[in-house]
Design a protein around this motif. Sequence first.
Motif, PDB file in Angstrom:
ATOM      1  N   UNK A   1       0.761  -1.293   0.083  1.00  0.00           N
ATOM      2  CA  UNK A   1      -0.017   0.036  -0.113  1.00  0.00           C
ATOM      3  C   UNK A   1       0.915   1.274   0.154  1.00  0.00           C
ATOM      4  N   UNK A   2       1.890   1.374   1.003  1.00  0.00           N
ATOM      5  CA  UNK A   2       2.909   2.300   0.674  1.00  0.00           C
ATOM      6  C   UNK A   2       1.940   3.745   1.123  1.00  0.00           C
ATOM      7  N   UNK A   3       2.582   4.851   0.629  1.00  0.00           N
ATOM      8  CA  UNK A   3       1.928   6.140   0.874  1.00  0.00           C
ATOM      9  C   UNK A   3       1.926   6.815  -0.407  1.00  0.00           C
ATOM     10  N   UNK A   4       1.959   6.264  -1.461  1.00  0.00           N
ATOM     11  CA  UNK A   4       1.644   7.071  -2.982  1.00  0.00           C
ATOM     12  C   UNK A   4       0.284   7.513  -3.006  1.00  0.00           C
ATOM     13  N   UNK A   5      -0.583   7.185  -2.411  1.00  0.00           N
ATOM     14  CA  UNK A   5      -2.107   7.816  -2.760  1.00  0.00           C
ATOM     15  C   UNK A   5      -1.876   9.112  -2.033  1.00  0.00           C
TER      16      UNK A   5
ATOM     17  N   UNK B   1      -6.016   2.771   5.733  1.00  0.00           N
ATOM     18  CA  UNK B   1      -5.154   3.954   6.213  1.00  0.00           C
ATOM     19  C   UNK B   1      -4.943   4.839   5.346  1.00  0.00           C
ATOM     20  N   UNK B   2      -4.359   4.348   4.276  1.00  0.00           N
ATOM     21  CA  UNK B   2      -4.139   5.451   3.071  1.00  0.00           C
ATOM     22  C   UNK B   2      -5.276   6.025   2.571  1.00  0.00           C
ATOM     23  N   UNK B   3      -6.482   5.324   2.453  1.00  0.00           N
ATOM     24  CA  UNK B   3      -7.469   6.236   2.170  1.00  0.00           C
ATOM     25  C   UNK B   3      -8.098   7.349   3.159  1.00  0.00           C
TER      26      UNK B   3
END
Length: 214
Positions: free
Chosen positions: A83-87, A140-142
């Motif tokens: 998922x990372x943090x790219x979003x 969490x990224x959302x």
Amino acid sequence: MSHIAILGATSITGGHLLQRLTATAGTTVTALARTAPAGGGAAHHSAVEWVHGDATDPEVAARVIAGADAVITMVAARRDAAAGTVRSDATRALLAALADADPAPHLVAVSALGGRASREQQSRIARWVYGKAVGPERLAEVDRQEELIVVSGLPATVVRPPRLDDRPASGYREVAGKASVSLRLHRRDLADCLADLALAPPPVAPRFLTIAST
């Protein structure tokens, strides 16, 4: 004449969106990609200009949105990647670019159903199933993405699709009430929804829409 900027245009939904927009008379597109898109079709239509760069770079984002009436962001990690943090990083960069734009284009952001702010829109079973399928890191990224948009104060439109699939377009609708576990959105319908939102007059206040296929 409408000019639309797209981040995430090389995704499957992005390809459908380019087809829709290039088939709309008087519409031009600036699209962002790390590398030149392969193949032909809408990606190489004369109405599409490509900017090559990183969506998490505010300077690149500023080039993409220059002169746009609306900007659509679909940036997110691939399902086969962490998922990372790219979003959230791309959203942060885009918001920085929008803060310097005068006038700022209408922001249309693809989020996801099931984040903290939309969890109560799902039935109890849907929350459990969707959370297991998507995973806490992606949700969490959302949350990070939506919080950035809310804090910005922009009259943005945030689209929260349920599970996506590649079935043929069947039309889309806004979901009122709780979403069931069977709710789906076809990527072609999502593309049509995004195009309609980008080409319509912008809202005067932030709005959050849960969209599903009919």
